[in-house]
Scaffold this motif. Structure first.
Motif, PDB file in Angstrom:
ATOM      1  N   ARG A  21       0.952  -1.233  -0.042  1.00  0.00           N
ATOM      2  CA  ARG A  21      -0.104   0.146  -0.035  1.00  0.00           C
ATOM      3  C   ARG A  21       1.015   1.230  -0.079  1.00  0.00           C
ATOM      4  NH1 ARG A  21      -3.522  -2.827  -1.711  1.00  0.00           N
ATOM      5  NH2 ARG A  21      -5.669  -2.782  -0.749  1.00  0.00           N
ATOM      6  N   PRO A  22       1.721   1.295  -1.086  1.00  0.00           N
ATOM      7  CA  PRO A  22       2.765   2.592  -1.041  1.00  0.00           C
ATOM      8  C   PRO A  22       2.019   3.915  -0.799  1.00  0.00           C
ATOM      9  CG  PRO A  22       2.522   1.533  -3.284  1.00  0.00           C
ATOM     10  CD  PRO A  22       1.748   0.569  -2.194  1.00  0.00           C
ATOM     11  N   ALA A  23       0.625   4.182  -1.637  1.00  0.00           N
ATOM     12  CA  ALA A  23       0.265   5.381  -1.463  1.00  0.00           C
ATOM     13  C   ALA A  23       0.006   5.693  -0.234  1.00  0.00           C
ATOM     14  CB  ALA A  23      -0.903   5.427  -2.424  1.00  0.00           C
ATOM     15  N   GLN A  24      -0.607   4.848   0.498  1.00  0.00           N
ATOM     16  CA  GLN A  24      -0.871   4.899   2.127  1.00  0.00           C
ATOM     17  C   GLN A  24       0.272   4.650   3.029  1.00  0.00           C
ATOM     18  OE1 GLN A  24      -3.021   2.809  -0.180  1.00  0.00           O
ATOM     19  NE2 GLN A  24      -3.934   4.686  -0.552  1.00  0.00           N
ATOM     20  N   ARG A  25       1.332   4.444   2.502  1.00  0.00           N
ATOM     21  CA  ARG A  25       2.647   4.494   3.268  1.00  0.00           C
ATOM     22  C   ARG A  25       2.835   3.335   4.152  1.00  0.00           C
ATOM     23  NH1 ARG A  25       5.946   8.907   2.856  1.00  0.00           N
ATOM     24  NH2 ARG A  25       6.706   8.807   5.127  1.00  0.00           N
ATOM     25  N   ASN A  26       1.930   2.398   3.759  1.00  0.00           N
ATOM     26  CA  ASN A  26       1.766   0.894   4.080  1.00  0.00           C
ATOM     27  C   ASN A  26       1.401   0.957   5.626  1.00  0.00           C
ATOM     28  OD1 ASN A  26       2.867  -0.412   1.867  1.00  0.00           O
ATOM     29  ND2 ASN A  26       4.673   0.327   2.301  1.00  0.00           N
ATOM     30  N   LEU A  27       0.645   1.608   5.749  1.00  0.00           N
ATOM     31  CA  LEU A  27      -0.061   1.839   7.205  1.00  0.00           C
ATOM     32  C   LEU A  27      -0.434   0.420   7.794  1.00  0.00           C
ATOM     33  CD1 LEU A  27      -2.191   5.200   6.809  1.00  0.00           C
ATOM     34  CD2 LEU A  27       0.056   4.947   8.135  1.00  0.00           C
ATOM     35  N   LEU A  28      -0.501   0.451   8.894  1.00  0.00           N
ATOM     36  CA  LEU A  28      -1.075  -1.009   9.732  1.00  0.00           C
ATOM     37  C   LEU A  28      -2.456  -0.719   9.998  1.00  0.00           C
ATOM     38  CD1 LEU A  28       2.148  -2.107  11.885  1.00  0.00           C
ATOM     39  CD2 LEU A  28       1.378  -2.869   9.633  1.00  0.00           C
ATOM     40  N   THR A  29      -3.162  -0.954   8.864  1.00  0.00           N
ATOM     41  CA  THR A  29      -4.793  -0.946   8.853  1.00  0.00           C
ATOM     42  C   THR A  29      -4.978  -2.235   9.469  1.00  0.00           C
ATOM     43  OG1 THR A  29      -4.959  -1.381   6.676  1.00  0.00           O
ATOM     44  CG2 THR A  29      -5.155   0.880   7.390  1.00  0.00           C
ATOM     45  N   PRO A  30      -6.316  -2.542   9.672  1.00  0.00           N
ATOM     46  CA  PRO A  30      -6.816  -3.661  10.142  1.00  0.00           C
ATOM     47  C   PRO A  30      -6.559  -4.824   9.083  1.00  0.00           C
ATOM     48  CG  PRO A  30      -8.332  -2.227  11.109  1.00  0.00           C
ATOM     49  CD  PRO A  30      -7.167  -1.394  10.022  1.00  0.00           C
ATOM     50  N   GLU A  31      -6.834  -4.308   7.780  1.00  0.00           N
ATOM     51  CA  GLU A  31      -6.609  -5.234   6.404  1.00  0.00           C
ATOM     52  C   GLU A  31      -5.248  -5.514   6.312  1.00  0.00           C
ATOM     53  OE1 GLU A  31     -10.270  -2.889   6.626  1.00  0.00           O
ATOM     54  OE2 GLU A  31      -8.396  -2.177   6.589  1.00  0.00           O
ATOM     55  N   MET A  32      -4.269  -4.636   6.594  1.00  0.00           N
ATOM     56  CA  MET A  32      -2.878  -4.772   6.163  1.00  0.00           C
ATOM     57  C   MET A  32      -2.498  -5.650   7.333  1.00  0.00           C
ATOM     58  SD  MET A  32       0.068  -4.320   4.722  1.00  0.00           S
ATOM     59  CE  MET A  32       0.192  -2.793   4.024  1.00  0.00           C
ATOM     60  N   MET A  33      -2.906  -5.523   8.790  1.00  0.00           N
ATOM     61  CA  MET A  33      -2.313  -6.503   9.666  1.00  0.00           C
ATOM     62  C   MET A  33      -2.931  -7.941   9.346  1.00  0.00           C
ATOM     63  SD  MET A  33      -2.407  -4.186  13.184  1.00  0.00           S
ATOM     64  CE  MET A  33      -3.939  -3.629  13.063  1.00  0.00           C
ATOM     65  N   ALA A  34      -4.095  -8.119   9.006  1.00  0.00           N
ATOM     66  CA  ALA A  34      -4.750  -9.331   8.699  1.00  0.00           C
ATOM     67  C   ALA A  34      -3.987 -10.158   7.657  1.00  0.00           C
ATOM     68  CB  ALA A  34      -6.099  -9.359   8.351  1.00  0.00           C
ATOM     69  N   ALA A  35      -3.442  -9.225   6.512  1.00  0.00           N
ATOM     70  CA  ALA A  35      -2.739  -9.707   5.525  1.00  0.00           C
ATOM     71  C   ALA A  35      -1.334 -10.319   5.689  1.00  0.00           C
ATOM     72  CB  ALA A  35      -2.780  -8.770   4.218  1.00  0.00           C
ATOM     73  N   ILE A  36      -0.763  -9.462   6.672  1.00  0.00           N
ATOM     74  CA  ILE A  36       0.616  -9.748   6.968  1.00  0.00           C
ATOM     75  C   ILE A  36       0.493 -11.189   7.763  1.00  0.00           C
ATOM     76  CG2 ILE A  36       2.474  -9.279   8.588  1.00  0.00           C
ATOM     77  CD1 ILE A  36       1.900  -6.399   7.898  1.00  0.00           C
TER      78      ILE A  36
END
Length: 260
Positions: A21-36
Motif C-alpha cells: 500500500r505505497p500510496a498509504q505509506r503501508n499503514l498498519l490498517t486492520p486489513e494490512m495486519m490481517a494480510a501480514i
C-alpha cells in the motif's frame, strides 16, 4: 479486483512478504495486519522476509482514522481496543513463527512501523532508512512499540527513542542494535536475500527450536535460563537433524535435513 495488501513471493525456501500500500505509506490498517498475519503461515519456508513498496517501509497506524473514532459513542474505546489487540496479535505471530523473520527496511519505519522492525528477529536497512517512535510528539506514547523495543535495545536507547519521538538514521539504528547491518539502497534486497538464503540452508526444525528456546529463556533468572537451554540442547541432539548434523560432521559430508 482489489490490489492485495501484501505481495507474497516464494523463492526456494524463503518467503518474501512485501507490504503493498505505497500510496498509504503501508499503514498498519486492520486489513494490512490481517494480510501480514495470513502471509506468515508458510510451513514450507525456512526463512521469512518482510519488505515493502513505496516511499515508506511502514508509517505505523492510521492516525486520521483513529482520530475519527473519538466521535464514537464510547470515545473510540472499542475501536482502539480492537485495533491494538489485532496489532499485538500480528506482532506475536512474528515472534512465535518457527522461522527466522528478517525485516528489509528501505525507508521510513516509524511508530508501529518501527515496532514491526523490532519484532522481527533480524533487520537489514538501506542507508536511506529512518526509524522512530514518533507517537509522543502527537500526545501518544508508543506503549505497544515499546514491547519489542525494550526487548531488543539497551534500556536507555529504547527510552530515548520512546521519550523524544526523534527519528534516527540507519547508521544510528545499527549502532544501538535496532538493525543488524546497513547497506547502500541498491544493495538492500540482494543483501537481505543472500542472508535469508544462507540461513535457509540450516535445518528448519533446529531453527524453530533455537528461536523458541531463545524467547523462552530471555527473561528467566540465570539458573532457570540454563535449565531451559540444557533441555533444548538435549532435545536438539536427540532430534533427527541433530543426529544427521553430527554424523555429517564426522563423515565430512554435507548434511541432509529432514526438517520435521
Amino acid at each position: 479486483m482489489d490490489t492485495p495488501h501484501v505481495m507474497v513471493h516464494d523463492e526456494g525456501r524463503v518467503r518474501r512478504i512485501v507490504l503493498n500500500r505505497p500510496a498509504q505509506r503501508n499503514l498498519l490498517t486492520p486489513e494490512m495486519m490481517a494480510a501480514i498475519k495470513a502471509a506468515l503461515d508458510a510451513p514450507f519456508a525456512r526463512v521469512i522476509v518482510i519488505a515493502s513498496d513505496g516511499p515508506a517501509f511502514c508509517a505505523g497506524h492510521d492516525m486520521k482514522e483513529m482520530a475519527r473514532h473519538h466521535a464514537d459513542a464510547d470515545g473510540g474505546r472499542a475501536y482502539f481496543t480492537a485495533l491494538f489487540n489485532q496489532c499485538s496479535d500480528m506482532m506475536m505471530a512474528i515472534s512465535t513463527a518457527p522461522q527466522p523473520v528478517i525485516a528489509e527496511v528501505h525507508s521510513v519505519a516509524v511508530a508501529a512501523g518501527c515496532q514491526l522492525v523490532a519484532a522481527c528477529d533480524l533487520a537489514v536497512a538501506a542507508d536511506t532508512a529512518k526509524f522512530g517512535t514518533t507517537g509522543v510528539t502527537f500526545g501518544l506514547y508508543c506503549s505497544t512499540p515499546a514491547v519489542p523495543l525494550v526487548r531488543t535495545l539497551p534500556g536507555k536507547h529504547a527510552a530515548e527513542l520512546l521519550m523524544t519521538g526523534d527519528v534516527i538514521d540507519a547508521a544510528q539504528a545499527e549502532r544501538i542494535g535496532l538493525v543488524n547491518r546497513v547497506v547502500p539502497a541498491a544493495e538492500l534486497t540482494p543483501t537481505t536475500m543472500r542472508l535469508a538464503a544462507h540461513i535457509a540452508t540450516k535445518s528448519a526444525a533446529v531453527l524453530a527450536l533455537g528461536k523458541r528456546t531463545a524467547s523462552a529463556q530471555r527473561t528467566l533468572p540465570l539458573d532457570e535460563a540454563y535449565r531451559v537451554a540444557t533441555e533444548a540442547m538435549v532435545e536438539n541432539l536427540l532430534h533427527a537433524d541433530g543426529r544427521e548434523g553430527l554424523d555429517a560432521f564426522a563423515s565430512k559430508r554435507p548434511a541432509t535435513w529432514a526438517d520435521d
